[in-house]
Scaffold this motif. Structure first.
Motif, PDB file in Angstrom:
ATOM      1  N   SER A 103      -0.344  -3.825 -11.521  1.00 63.96           N
ATOM      2  CA  SER A 103       0.125  -5.214 -11.408  1.00 63.96           C
ATOM      3  C   SER A 103       0.060  -5.701  -9.967  1.00 63.96           C
ATOM      4  O   SER A 103      -0.323  -6.849  -9.697  1.00 63.96           O
ATOM      5  N   ILE A 104       0.444  -4.834  -9.016  1.00 62.07           N
ATOM      6  CA  ILE A 104       0.400  -5.202  -7.599  1.00 62.07           C
ATOM      7  C   ILE A 104      -1.029  -5.523  -7.180  1.00 62.07           C
ATOM      8  O   ILE A 104      -1.301  -6.565  -6.570  1.00 62.07           O
ATOM      9  N   LEU A 144       0.837  -1.201   0.000  1.00 61.86           N
ATOM     10  CA  LEU A 144       0.000   0.000   0.000  1.00 61.86           C
ATOM     11  C   LEU A 144       0.874   1.253   0.000  1.00 61.86           C
ATOM     12  O   LEU A 144       0.646   2.185  -0.792  1.00 61.86           O
ATOM     13  N   CYS A 145       1.880   1.290   0.872  1.00 67.55           N
ATOM     14  CA  CYS A 145       2.780   2.453   0.930  1.00 67.55           C
ATOM     15  C   CYS A 145       3.548   2.612  -0.382  1.00 67.55           C
ATOM     16  O   CYS A 145       3.747   3.742  -0.857  1.00 67.55           O
ATOM     17  N   LEU A 146       3.976   1.503  -0.964  1.00 68.74           N
ATOM     18  CA  LEU A 146       4.688   1.555  -2.240  1.00 68.74           C
ATOM     19  C   LEU A 146       3.784   2.107  -3.330  1.00 68.74           C
ATOM     20  O   LEU A 146       4.202   2.937  -4.150  1.00 68.74           O
ATOM     21  N   SER A 147       2.544   1.665  -3.352  1.00 61.80           N
ATOM     22  CA  SER A 147       1.595   2.160  -4.352  1.00 61.80           C
ATOM     23  C   SER A 147       1.413   3.662  -4.224  1.00 61.80           C
ATOM     24  O   SER A 147       1.398   4.394  -5.229  1.00 61.80           O
ATOM     25  N   LYS A 152       4.997   7.892 -15.042  1.00 60.16           N
ATOM     26  CA  LYS A 152       4.575   7.609 -16.401  1.00 60.16           C
ATOM     27  C   LYS A 152       3.804   6.283 -16.400  1.00 60.16           C
ATOM     28  O   LYS A 152       3.936   5.479 -15.479  1.00 60.16           O
ATOM     29  N   TRP A 153       3.042   6.033 -17.436  1.00 62.91           N
ATOM     30  CA  TRP A 153       2.145   4.885 -17.438  1.00 62.91           C
ATOM     31  C   TRP A 153       2.858   3.567 -17.176  1.00 62.91           C
ATOM     32  O   TRP A 153       2.589   2.882 -16.182  1.00 62.91           O
ATOM     33  N   LEU A 154       3.803   3.194 -18.038  1.00 61.00           N
ATOM     34  CA  LEU A 154       4.430   1.879 -17.900  1.00 61.00           C
ATOM     35  C   LEU A 154       5.323   1.797 -16.676  1.00 61.00           C
ATOM     36  O   LEU A 154       5.400   0.763 -16.021  1.00 61.00           O
ATOM     37  N   ALA A 155       5.993   2.877 -16.346  1.00 61.62           N
ATOM     38  CA  ALA A 155       6.944   2.846 -15.243  1.00 61.62           C
ATOM     39  C   ALA A 155       6.271   2.925 -13.884  1.00 61.62           C
ATOM     40  O   ALA A 155       6.843   2.495 -12.899  1.00 61.62           O
ATOM     41  N   GLY A 156       5.073   3.463 -13.791  1.00 60.60           N
ATOM     42  CA  GLY A 156       4.434   3.670 -12.503  1.00 60.60           C
ATOM     43  C   GLY A 156       3.065   3.032 -12.367  1.00 60.60           C
ATOM     44  O   GLY A 156       2.882   2.078 -11.617  1.00 60.60           O
ATOM     45  N   TRP A 157       2.104   3.584 -13.115  1.00 56.73           N
ATOM     46  CA  TRP A 157       0.736   3.070 -12.986  1.00 56.73           C
ATOM     47  C   TRP A 157       0.649   1.589 -13.350  1.00 56.73           C
ATOM     48  O   TRP A 157      -0.149   0.848 -12.766  1.00 56.73           O
ATOM     49  N   GLY A 158       1.474   1.144 -14.259  1.00 57.50           N
ATOM     50  CA  GLY A 158       1.470  -0.275 -14.612  1.00 57.50           C
ATOM     51  C   GLY A 158       1.919  -1.141 -13.460  1.00 57.50           C
ATOM     52  O   GLY A 158       1.377  -2.235 -13.227  1.00 57.50           O
TER      53      GLY A 158
END
Length: 494
Positions: free
Chosen positions: A195-196, A173-176, A185-191
């Motif tokens: 995935s989590i 949760l903290c990582l998210s 950016k989309w692939l580097a972050g939200w993706g």
């Protein structure tokens, strides 16, 4: 003038964001509010110029967080313990300030530890959860309101409970939140975040344990004995009769009465009472469990215990994790004076053994725990793999009218998820509930009413990963992250 007060405004807002977190836990279960709270903390620490500023911001957040989440202790100290209101309020403030030192430490470490700028997103979640674990261990531990509980059992992250327990949920949760606050950016972050959470949903579909035998009919008895009369000798026989009458109406094969259902040492119970309880369940050959204090072999030795009253041999479970200042006095030479301001019955309990055999009942192995013990996931798994069902006996009338009982019940839901076992909660005033292996309520009795919760529960066997290894793999992984980040930083600086 505005610039002079801006730091104070930041600290006030952080305390407010911390306090808002209380609504993310039971009984409201407004879990997105924890996202907001942690996002605010993460942003504030990331924007801190020095470790000292980050520590101060972490402290302000923690002070608001813990004052909101543990304020109900005032009820036990003042309303039922008899401590003067000003002294009780001061004690709560001191305790909240102590607990706020842990998010303060997390903030300080986030800016103090070496870490490559590109990977700093990993640092705060790791140190925050390590300090949460430390709070749940140091000085016997007080892991109340760990952030992972706010996501259990209703969000996809709850699927990680059988893997790494509540601290793994909290770290993810903290990582998210750290990723989102960094404007990814989309692939580097939200993706990564997707995935989590998607993996958590998938893990929650796994049956980590298997059924053992047929469902068991259970009766969970809630006597609703008010705390202000529970230990009053004038009402002693009335309390015994209340639980006898309710027991005689129960229909389950396993009947459970709450913590200290008998408000005296078992040796002081009238001779007629144990046999009448056995007679009440004998026609259907039911098992009867209840909570009662018992004397040890020495004069000053006594235990908060659970016994199988339907068995004349009275097998016992003795509570092993006691509540500081409630069931024992830590450092008596320093704190004994506090009890001159309080009326606390049986405040010098002895500890039971860490490993105790479950009760062989209801076609399974029933592992009992008492009240506060079910907030310690690492200790509940000591009963596994033998235990096929978990039972919590509590008396939360000490905090009557507050959210304390609901908050603890959410922790019971998480214990069910971590172990893949049913958790049966029998309490004096609530929350009395049947919780399945996924942490879901199968049945709940209204609080502050006398009654019997009738339902079915399923014995289960098997060992989820958390039941095998506890918190150790996650702690080792987080320490490895910190060490790896530090080594990477030093290497890149050369």
């Amino acid at each position: 003038m505005i610039s002079r007060f801006k730091p104070l405004l930041v600290h006030f807002l952080l305390a407010l964001f911390g306090a808002v977190s209380v609504f993310s836990f039971a009984p409201l279960y407004l879990f997105p509010l924890m996202w907001l709270s942690l996002a605010a903390l993460t942003f504030a620490i990331q924007q801190s110029a020095t470790p000292q500023i980050a520590a101060g911001r972490g402290f302000s957040f923690g002070l608001g967080f813990f004052l909101a989440n543990i304020h109900w202790i005032f009820i036990s100290l003042n309303t039922f313990g008899g401590m003067p209101a000003a002294m009780a309020a001061g004690g709560i403030l001191v305790l909240a300030a102590y607990m706020a030192l842990f998010p303060a430490l997390a903030g300080w470490l986030t800016l103090k530890l070496p870490c490559p700028a590109a990977l700093r997103i990993l640092l705060l979640p790791s140190v925050f959860i390590l300090t949460e674990w430390l709070r749940g261990w140091l000085f016997t531990g007080f892991p109340w309101a760990s952030v992972g509980y706010s996501q259990s059992p209703m969000t996809p992250l709850a699927g990680f409970a059988p893997i790494g327990g509540v601290y793994l949920i909290g770290w993810l949760l903290c990582l998210s939140m750290a990723i989102i606050v960094s404007k990814p950016k989309w692939l580097a972050g939200w993706g990564i975040v997707a995935s989590i959470w998607g993996a958590g949903w998938g893990l929650n579909q796994i049956e980590w344990t298997t059924k053992v035998g047929a469902p068991v009919r259970v009766s969970l008895v809630q006597g609703n004995i008010a705390q202000n009369i529970k230990w009053d000798n004038a009402f002693y026989l009335d309390s015994l009769k209340t639980y006898l009458e309710l027991t005689s109406k129960a229909r389950g094969q396993l009947v459970i009465l709450p913590e200290t259902a008998i408000p005296s040492f078992i040796s002081d119970v009238p001779d007629w009472y144990p046999q009448m309880l056995r007679d009440a369940v004998a026609p259907r050959k039911a098992d009867l469990i209840l909570g009662v204090p018992i004397l040890g072999t020495h004069e000053a030795e006594y235990y908060n215990a659970v016994t199988v009253m339907s068995d004349p041999k009275l097998p016992l479970y003795k509570k092993q994790h006691l509540v500081p200042f409630g069931e024992f006095i830590p450092l008596p030479w320093l704190f004994n004076w506090i009890y001159s301001f309080m009326d606390m019955p049986l405040s010098g309990f002895s500890r039971g053994a860490v490993k105790q055999a479950p009760f062989a009942l209801a076609s399974g192995q029933i592992a009992a725990n008492i009240c506060y013990e079910d907030v310690f996931g690492r200790e509940i798994i000591n009963a596994l793999p033998e235990a096929t069902m978990l039972v919590n006996l509590s008396n939360l009338a000490w905090f009557d009218g507050s959210w304390a009982a609901a908050q603890q019940t959410q922790m019971s839901q998480t214990r069910a998820l971590e172990t893949g076992r049913y958790m049966l909660r029998s309490t004096n005033t609530g929350v009395t509930a049947i919780i399945d292996e996924k942490g879901r309520f199968k049945a709940v009795l209204p609080e502050r009413v006398a009654g019997i919760l009738e339902g079915t529960a399923q014995n289960r066997s098997g060992m989820p990963p958390y039941a095998w290894f506890g918190d150790t793999p996650l702690l080792m992984a987080l320490c490895a992250v910190l060490l790896g980040l530090g080594c990477w930083k030093r290497r890149s600086d050369k």
